[in-house]
Enzyme design. Structure first.
Site, short mmCIF file in Angstrom:
data_model
loop_
_atom_site.label_atom_id
_atom_site.label_comp_id
_atom_site.label_asym_id
_atom_site.label_seq_id
_atom_site.Cartn_x
_atom_site.Cartn_y
_atom_site.Cartn_z
N ARG A 51 0.73 -1.30 -0.26
CA ARG A 51 0.00 0.05 -0.06
C ARG A 51 0.89 1.19 0.01
O ARG A 51 0.46 2.33 -0.68
CB ARG A 51 -0.73 -0.15 1.24
CG ARG A 51 -1.97 1.12 1.35
CD ARG A 51 -2.95 0.96 2.43
NE ARG A 51 -3.44 -0.36 2.33
CZ ARG A 51 -4.82 -0.59 2.02
NH1 ARG A 51 -5.49 0.62 1.47
NH2 ARG A 51 -5.43 -1.48 1.98
N ARG A 77 -10.93 2.50 -1.59
CA ARG A 77 -9.69 1.99 -0.65
C ARG A 77 -9.24 2.86 0.46
O ARG A 77 -9.17 4.10 0.25
CB ARG A 77 -8.64 1.93 -1.76
CG ARG A 77 -7.32 1.18 -1.35
CD ARG A 77 -6.49 0.95 -2.63
NE ARG A 77 -4.93 0.69 -2.11
CZ ARG A 77 -4.50 -0.86 -1.98
NH1 ARG A 77 -5.48 -1.74 -2.15
NH2 ARG A 77 -3.40 -1.03 -1.68
N HIS A 95 -19.88 11.13 1.99
CA HIS A 95 -20.33 9.98 2.71
C HIS A 95 -21.93 9.98 2.79
O HIS A 95 -22.54 11.08 2.93
CB HIS A 95 -19.71 10.00 3.90
CG HIS A 95 -20.28 8.58 4.73
ND1 HIS A 95 -19.72 7.43 4.52
CD2 HIS A 95 -21.28 8.45 5.68
CE1 HIS A 95 -20.24 6.35 5.23
NE2 HIS A 95 -21.20 7.12 6.09
N ASP A 128 -7.27 10.89 9.27
CA ASP A 128 -6.75 9.63 9.17
C ASP A 128 -7.96 8.45 9.71
O ASP A 128 -7.80 7.78 9.52
CB ASP A 128 -5.71 9.46 10.53
CG ASP A 128 -4.47 10.12 9.85
OD1 ASP A 128 -4.14 10.36 8.68
OD2 ASP A 128 -3.45 10.51 10.86
N ASP A 131 -14.40 8.70 7.99
CA ASP A 131 -15.59 9.23 8.00
C ASP A 131 -15.66 10.18 9.33
O ASP A 131 -16.80 10.28 9.94
CB ASP A 131 -16.75 8.19 7.93
CG ASP A 131 -16.80 7.53 6.66
OD1 ASP A 131 -16.36 7.95 5.74
OD2 ASP A 131 -17.40 6.48 6.64
N GLU A 160 -26.72 14.02 -3.15
CA GLU A 160 -25.30 14.17 -3.32
C GLU A 160 -24.59 14.82 -4.43
O GLU A 160 -23.67 15.36 -4.31
CB GLU A 160 -24.80 12.49 -3.27
CG GLU A 160 -25.16 11.83 -2.10
CD GLU A 160 -24.79 10.45 -2.09
OE1 GLU A 160 -23.64 10.23 -2.24
OE2 GLU A 160 -25.51 9.30 -2.08
#
Length: 211
Positions: A51, A77, A95, A128, A131, A160
């Site tokens: 990653r 991701r 979100h 970090d 959400d 949205e």
């Protein structure tokens, strides 16, 4: 993503889409961006050993376009502190819930299971913690009798598509900025003009008209 592209095509919008990136070469958004003449690149995660090296390649590819703001749109991701820290205060995400309620996945099902009478979406700065970043703007819709998760999701999607360009405008014109763990709303945006709705919040009725 398409909603952001559409908004940016308006000459009065305070920004332009300089590139679209994905971690999947077959992502539909890449083809959409290309149709609009926007540079579209895939940084395939399968080409990297871990990653960290993938995210470093993403950063290098993004930085070549010198973006002022990075907008996540369907990027599923999880991002590490390496990436989030590099774009701290200038990366935003949307979100499908009224955060801090219902972070994570399956929000529409969870809203119905909880018996909520309203549902909504949130644009927030990315930190970090998933959400949990400072909120920029939210939109709400009514949960209607007999709603299914699919019906609720479809109706919320219209909200949205209106909220994300609105929230991005607030960031671009200086109305909203991140300071540590909170959102700061300036008295007036840098352009000297306040958006039609109170900064940071709009309400959307079940038929997607502004309340």
């Amino acid at each position: 993503m398409s909603a952001l592209i559409g908004a940016a095509m308006d000459p009065s919008y305070p920004g332009e889409i300089v590139a679209v990136l994905s971690n999947k070469p077959n992502a539909g958004g890449l083809a959409t961006a290309a149709r609009y003449g926007i540079p579209a690149k895939a940084v395939d995660q399968r080409d990297y050993q871990d990653r960290a090296t993938h995210e470093q390649a993403l950063i290098e590819t993004l930085d070549a376009f010198r973006p002022d703001v990075v907008c996540l749109a369907g990027y599923m991701r999880l991002l590490t502190p390496l990436f989030v820290g590099h774009y701290a205060g200038r990366m935003i995400n949307i979100h499908p819930s009224l955060l801090p309620l219902f972070p994570g996945l399956h929000t529409h099902e969870r809203v119905l299971e909880a018996g909520m009478r309203i549902h909504g979406c949130t644009v927030h700065f990315v930190t970090d913690d998933m959400d949990e970043g400072p909120i920029i703007a939210q939109a709400a819709i009514a949960v209607e009798r007999g709603d299914t998760p699919d019906a609720l999701a479809g109706r919320l999607l219209r909200a949205e598509h209106r909220l994300y360009p609105h929230a991005l405008r607030l960031v671009l014109d200086g109305t909203v900025r991140q300071e540590g763990s909170r959102t700061v709303h300036d008295a007036a945006p840098a352009s000297g003009e306040r958006p039609a709705k109170e900064a940071g919040t709009i309400l959307v009725a079940p038929d997607a008209r502004e309340g």
